[in-house]
Scaffold this motif. Structure first.
Motif, PDB file in Angstrom:
ATOM      1  N   GLY A 180       0.814  -1.205   0.000  1.00 19.70           N
ATOM      2  CA  GLY A 180       0.000   0.000   0.000  1.00 19.70           C
ATOM      3  C   GLY A 180       0.850   1.259   0.000  1.00 19.70           C
ATOM      4  O   GLY A 180       0.548   2.229  -0.711  1.00 19.70           O
ATOM      5  N   ALA A 181       1.922   1.245   0.790  1.00 23.77           N
ATOM      6  CA  ALA A 181       2.812   2.398   0.826  1.00 23.77           C
ATOM      7  C   ALA A 181       3.450   2.637  -0.541  1.00 23.77           C
ATOM      8  O   ALA A 181       3.555   3.781  -1.011  1.00 23.77           O
ATOM      9  CB  ALA A 181       3.889   2.183   1.886  1.00 23.77           C
ATOM     10  N   GLU A 182       3.859   1.559  -1.189  1.00 31.59           N
ATOM     11  CA  GLU A 182       4.463   1.680  -2.523  1.00 31.59           C
ATOM     12  C   GLU A 182       3.468   2.273  -3.520  1.00 31.59           C
ATOM     13  O   GLU A 182       3.837   3.105  -4.362  1.00 31.59           O
ATOM     14  CB  GLU A 182       4.941   0.312  -2.994  1.00 31.59           C
ATOM     15  N   GLU A 183       2.223   1.876  -3.406  1.00 31.94           N
ATOM     16  CA  GLU A 183       1.186   2.404  -4.301  1.00 31.94           C
ATOM     17  C   GLU A 183       1.011   3.912  -4.113  1.00 31.94           C
ATOM     18  O   GLU A 183       0.904   4.667  -5.090  1.00 31.94           O
ATOM     19  CB  GLU A 183      -0.125   1.679  -4.000  1.00 31.94           C
ATOM     20  N   VAL A 184       0.979   4.356  -2.860  1.00 30.40           N
ATOM     21  CA  VAL A 184       0.800   5.784  -2.583  1.00 30.40           C
ATOM     22  C   VAL A 184       2.011   6.575  -3.086  1.00 30.40           C
ATOM     23  O   VAL A 184       1.864   7.630  -3.724  1.00 30.40           O
ATOM     24  CB  VAL A 184       0.582   6.020  -1.080  1.00 30.40           C
ATOM     25  N   VAL A 185       3.205   6.076  -2.816  1.00 29.19           N
ATOM     26  CA  VAL A 185       4.413   6.779  -3.262  1.00 29.19           C
ATOM     27  C   VAL A 185       4.471   6.827  -4.786  1.00 29.19           C
ATOM     28  O   VAL A 185       4.880   7.846  -5.374  1.00 29.19           O
ATOM     29  CB  VAL A 185       5.673   6.093  -2.689  1.00 29.19           C
ATOM     30  N   HIS A 186       4.063   5.762  -5.444  1.00 27.85           N
ATOM     31  CA  HIS A 186       4.087   5.740  -6.908  1.00 27.85           C
ATOM     32  C   HIS A 186       3.196   6.849  -7.484  1.00 27.85           C
ATOM     33  O   HIS A 186       3.618   7.586  -8.391  1.00 27.85           O
ATOM     34  CB  HIS A 186       3.633   4.371  -7.412  1.00 27.85           C
ATOM     35  N   GLY A 187       1.975   6.973  -6.976  1.00 27.51           N
ATOM     36  CA  GLY A 187       1.090   8.023  -7.465  1.00 27.51           C
ATOM     37  C   GLY A 187       1.639   9.415  -7.174  1.00 27.51           C
ATOM     38  O   GLY A 187       1.567  10.324  -8.017  1.00 27.51           O
ATOM     39  N   TRP A 188       2.177   9.575  -5.971  1.00 32.22           N
ATOM     40  CA  TRP A 188       2.806  10.855  -5.592  1.00 32.22           C
ATOM     41  C   TRP A 188       3.956  11.191  -6.536  1.00 32.22           C
ATOM     42  O   TRP A 188       4.086  12.336  -6.987  1.00 32.22           O
ATOM     43  CB  TRP A 188       3.292  10.721  -4.146  1.00 32.22           C
ATOM     44  N   ALA A 189       4.789  10.201  -6.859  1.00 32.58           N
ATOM     45  CA  ALA A 189       5.947  10.431  -7.727  1.00 32.58           C
ATOM     46  C   ALA A 189       5.529  10.782  -9.147  1.00 32.58           C
ATOM     47  O   ALA A 189       6.157  11.633  -9.802  1.00 32.58           O
ATOM     48  CB  ALA A 189       6.843   9.194  -7.724  1.00 32.58           C
ATOM     49  N   LEU A 190       4.475  10.156  -9.652  1.00 33.96           N
ATOM     50  CA  LEU A 190       3.996  10.502 -10.985  1.00 33.96           C
ATOM     51  C   LEU A 190       3.622  11.977 -11.079  1.00 33.96           C
ATOM     52  O   LEU A 190       3.938  12.656 -12.069  1.00 33.96           O
ATOM     53  CB  LEU A 190       2.780   9.635 -11.338  1.00 33.96           C
ATOM     54  N   ARG A 191       2.959  12.474 -10.059  1.00 39.38           N
ATOM     55  CA  ARG A 191       2.562  13.891 -10.072  1.00 39.38           C
ATOM     56  C   ARG A 191       3.780  14.799 -10.032  1.00 39.38           C
ATOM     57  O   ARG A 191       3.831  15.815 -10.746  1.00 39.38           O
ATOM     58  CB  ARG A 191       1.619  14.167  -8.895  1.00 39.38           C
ATOM     59  N   TRP A 192       4.765  14.444  -9.196  1.00 41.79           N
ATOM     60  CA  TRP A 192       5.942  15.314  -9.124  1.00 41.79           C
ATOM     61  C   TRP A 192       6.777  15.248 -10.399  1.00 41.79           C
ATOM     62  O   TRP A 192       7.347  16.267 -10.828  1.00 41.79           O
ATOM     63  CB  TRP A 192       6.788  14.963  -7.897  1.00 41.79           C
ATOM     64  N   ARG A 193       6.851  14.096 -11.028  1.00 37.72           N
ATOM     65  CA  ARG A 193       7.592  14.044 -12.295  1.00 37.72           C
ATOM     66  C   ARG A 193       6.923  14.918 -13.349  1.00 37.72           C
ATOM     67  O   ARG A 193       7.604  15.522 -14.184  1.00 37.72           O
ATOM     68  CB  ARG A 193       7.703  12.597 -12.785  1.00 37.72           C
TER      69      ARG A 193
END
Length: 395
Positions: A320-333
């Motif tokens: 679950g943590a990986e999923e949240v970080v992945h979405g967060w990272a997509l927005r920042w990229r």
């Protein structure tokens, strides 16, 4: 698990009158005093303002026998037990922990609300400890506002709330007024605090907060000018706090000695500094189902946005943590082209724990001794967690 509560009653001058016989309350958390006030009224027919923690038999919360000082406001207790209590006033005592402090703050809030056309409020004390005092203000049986009072080291909170509201109205409680001694009057926010939120809800919190951080990345100088703390360079203070624990915590010396190199790698990840909440766990988010509102901004400051997603995902399972970080990272990229957000998260995980150790050490240095059990074990715990996190990913 509950608490066994002893209230040492004091008069308006702070002179101890004696203690009520101990009674039990269900809520185990020492700072939560709503059921303590209600229990004193129900069992002994007295109205009190809880002022501060005096003593506790356990080394740390929750639960156990706990003693508070409380100002007697009305009622005549049938009997009081003799109990010794120091008469001195510690210089670090918060304004709301002095006799008449709560009443002065509630009177201020009631006056502010009367000026806004709401003269009919009743205050309910809910919390008091070294980081804040909180009252709910009700009218006709419904909450209309909240009074929060913070110690001097958190007095930037009102400025932070206004800055965030300017960037995106509705994502924080509306500030109705702010005053001296750290008083903040906030409009009511419907819903519940989102403790235990799952990965989907944490992802939604991160998505809500992201555009505000993007907008405020261009306003860093203005934020700092309005009193928002600058938390961009934590190394010197981390070294001070870690210095006495380098031998006690295996691996801590190596981690601290490599901080400059690690933070240099973080800078290469390309994320802009912006406003960071500083304690963005789901319990600091309130929602009634229609919108989410971010609460408790005392730890806010200007620094790397990765710290917020690290804190937000701490209670989640790894997937679950990986999923949240992945979405967060997509927005920042998308908003910081060329950045490497996931790498920044990995590198900063141990630094986040080191910063938490500093925060707790600073609390301990800024509060009176009787309040220190709230945080006494947290510095060592965070330093140990920092070493564990550092072993997972090398810079």
């Amino acid at each position: 698990m509950g608490r066994t509560v002893t209230l040492v009653l004091v008069d308006d001058a702070g002179v101890p009158l004696g203690a009520l016989p101990p009674f039990k309350v269900q809520t185990p958390w020492w700072q939560e005093v709503g059921d303590v006030v209600a229990g004193a009224r129900l069992r002994y027919g007295v109205d009190v303002d809880v002022l501060r923690l005096v003593d506790a038999e356990q080394a740390a919360p929750p639960g156990g026998p706990v003693t508070y000082a409380a100002q007697l406001r009305s009622g005549r207790p049938d009997r009081l037990l003799p109990v010794p209590m120091p008469m001195g006033v510690h210089p670090a005592r918060a304004a709301y922990a002095h006799p008449n402090g709560p009443r002065a703050s509630v009177d201020w809030a009631a006056g502010q609300l009367a000026g806004l056309g709401r003269p009919d409020v009743t205050a309910v004390q809910l919390r008091t400890w070294n980081l804040s005092a909180i009252w709910r203000l009700d009218a006709r049986g419904r909450p209309v506002a909240w009074l929060k009072q913070v110690p001097p080291f958190y007095e930037h909170e009102a400025a932070v709330l206004r800055a965030v509201a300017d960037a995106q109205p509705g994502i924080v409680p509306r500030v109705l007024a702010s005053g001296e001694h750290g008083r903040i009057l906030l409009a009511d926010v419907e819903g519940t605090d989102r403790y235990g939120a799952d990965a989907g809800e944490c992802a939604a919190i991160a998505a809500d907060w992201h555009p505000v951080q993007v907008a405020l990345a261009d306003r860093v100088d203005k934020l700092l000018a309005h009193g928002v703390p600058d938390r961009r360079d934590p190394v010197a203070r981390i070294r001070q706090v870690a210095a006495t624990r380098r031998i006690d915590v295996p691996g801590l010396a190596e981690l601290v000695d490599g901080l400059d190199r690690r933070l240099g790698k973080v800078a290469e990840c390309g994320l802009p500094d912006t406003l960071v909440h500083g304690d963005l766990h789901p319990g600091n988010v309130r929602s009634g189902g229609q919108r989410r509102v971010l609460l408790d901004w005392g730890d806010a400051g200007v620094t790397n946005p990765a710290y917020d997603v690290i804190r937000l995902t701490e209670g989640l399972a790894p997937a679950g943590a990986e999923e949240v970080v992945h979405g967060w990272a997509l927005r920042w990229r998308a908003d910081a082209p060329g950045s490497v957000p996931e790498r920044a998260v990995d590198l900063l995980r141990p630094v986040a724990q080191l910063r938490a150790a500093v925060t707790y050490a600073d609390f301990l240095g800024a509060i009176e001794p009787s309040e220190r059990p709230y945080h006494a074990g947290d510095v060592l715990r965070c330093l140990q967690a920092a070493v564990t996190a550092a072993r997972a990913v090398r810079p």
